[in-house]
Write an enzyme that holds these catalytic residues in place. Structure first.
Site, mmCIF file in Angstrom:
data_model
loop_
_atom_site.group_PDB
_atom_site.id
_atom_site.type_symbol
_atom_site.label_atom_id
_atom_site.label_comp_id
_atom_site.label_asym_id
_atom_site.label_seq_id
_atom_site.Cartn_x
_atom_site.Cartn_y
_atom_site.Cartn_z
ATOM 1 N N GLY A 18 29.909 19.678 16.515
ATOM 2 C CA GLY A 18 28.515 19.129 16.775
ATOM 3 C C GLY A 18 27.535 19.225 16.273
ATOM 4 N N ASN A 19 26.401 18.176 17.135
ATOM 5 C CA ASN A 19 25.120 18.860 16.001
ATOM 6 C C ASN A 19 24.418 20.484 17.283
ATOM 7 O OD1 ASN A 19 24.198 17.005 15.012
ATOM 8 N ND2 ASN A 19 24.166 15.125 16.985
ATOM 9 N N THR A 20 25.115 20.625 18.537
ATOM 10 C CA THR A 20 24.758 22.204 19.129
ATOM 11 C C THR A 20 25.959 23.223 19.359
ATOM 12 O OG1 THR A 20 25.465 21.092 21.501
ATOM 13 C CG2 THR A 20 22.827 20.696 20.248
ATOM 14 N N LYS A 23 33.565 22.315 18.898
ATOM 15 C CA LYS A 23 35.031 21.882 19.134
ATOM 16 C C LYS A 23 36.104 22.052 18.561
ATOM 17 C CE LYS A 23 33.217 18.525 23.057
ATOM 18 N NZ LYS A 23 33.308 17.498 23.393
ATOM 19 N N TYR A 95 33.448 -1.965 9.929
ATOM 20 C CA TYR A 95 32.770 -1.709 10.124
ATOM 21 C C TYR A 95 32.533 -1.876 8.339
ATOM 22 C CZ TYR A 95 28.668 0.705 12.403
ATOM 23 O OH TYR A 95 27.413 0.275 13.791
ATOM 24 N N ASP A 104 32.770 10.370 14.554
ATOM 25 C CA ASP A 104 32.820 11.339 15.707
ATOM 26 C C ASP A 104 32.917 9.518 16.622
ATOM 27 O OD1 ASP A 104 30.008 10.850 16.025
ATOM 28 O OD2 ASP A 104 29.814 11.499 17.463
ATOM 29 N N ASP A 125 32.153 6.115 24.793
ATOM 30 C CA ASP A 125 31.812 7.796 24.659
ATOM 31 C C ASP A 125 30.228 8.409 24.956
ATOM 32 O OD1 ASP A 125 31.490 10.493 24.219
ATOM 33 O OD2 ASP A 125 32.569 10.364 22.330
ATOM 34 N N THR A 128 25.191 12.411 24.148
ATOM 35 C CA THR A 128 23.517 11.907 23.686
ATOM 36 C C THR A 128 23.619 11.063 24.035
ATOM 37 O OG1 THR A 128 23.680 14.653 22.713
ATOM 38 C CG2 THR A 128 22.042 13.291 22.466
#
Length: 251
Positions: A18-20, A23, A95, A104, A125, A128
């Site tokens: 992730g950005n921070t 996992k 899509y 994600d 979800d 953020t």
């Protein structure tokens, strides 16, 4: 000489960058047996997990920075699948701009479809951002919606006004706030509940019956607060990535 249990030879390492935080999870025969979070993915972390859990293969999904040297290190120890919009999937991706779709979101959609096959399922979800992703009963991923997450709404009110304070996310809250802080809590939290219920109603009107699965760091907030029935699965992205990894082994 006693041989190792069969499940040790089927362990998958799942990495969600992730950005921070990153996992990591280990799955044995589709059952999650280990999980942890790290602020920085290192060679030491990878080597420890590969050794302790007898990893057979690995998948990485990255929305944050994923250094090439880490990928090379993993590939030296286990077969590595780097998940992106070209990766074969067990569902059909409809899509229109797949190269712009967050991995994600797609992994969570696969996870939701795995939990509720052969039925319409909406994955929400709440992190953020709040993302909504729909998979139809015949396994088609159609897309969904993206809106600001709960903390982002609090920060926006503080940042784009001169005097409104930055309020911490806490529950429960009043419907009618009697201070500026409780008024912000009421507006943000009751507003997001109304948004989510309205979106679920809109999808249900077109795709019924519909199962709704929540995931993400704030998923606990919605449990038992919506008029719609929901399921909560905190590790849905990891669950979906594990299925994608197994699917690619068998094609």
């Amino acid at each position: 000489m006693t041989s190792k249990p069969e499940e040790e030879h089927k362990a998958n390492l799942i990495i969600d960058v992730g950005n921070t935080l990153t996992k990591l999870a280990v799955f044995n025969n589709n059952k999650q047996t280990h999980s942890e979070k790290v602020s920085r993915l290192s060679e030491q972390v990878i080597e420890r997990l590969v050794t302790e859990h007898h990893i057979k293969k690995t998948i990485v999904s990255a929305v944050g920075e994923f250094p090439a040297y880490i990928a090379e290190f993993i590939a030296q120890h286990t077969p590595l699948l780097q998940f992106n919009h070209t990766t074969p999937l067990p569902i059909k991706n409809c899509y229109k701009t797949p190269n712009t779709l967050g991995p994600d979101r797609l992994a969570a959609a696969v996870g939701a479809n795995t939990l509720h096959p052969n039925t319409n399922v909406l994955c929400i979800d709440s992190g953020t951002a709040i993302t909504y992703d729909l998979v139809t009963a015949d396994g088609q991923y159609l897309g969904g919606a993206i809106s600001p997450g709960i903390e982002m709404r609090f920060k926006a009110l503080n940042h784009f006004t001169a005097k409104l304070p930055l309020v911490s996310f806490n529950i429960p809250t009043l419907v009618v706030g009697n201070t500026t802080e409780t008024s912000i809590l009421s507006g943000v939290l009751n507003g997001v509940l109304g948004e989510v219920d309205r979106y679920i109603d809109s999808i249900s009107a077109q795709y019924s019956p519909l199962n709704v699965v929540f995931t993400g760091g704030n998923s606990f907030f919605f449990d038992k607060k919506l008029k719609n029935s929901i399921f909560v699965h905190p590790n849905l992205v990891l669950f979906g990535l594990n299925r994608i990894l197994n699917y690619n082994e068998n094609i």
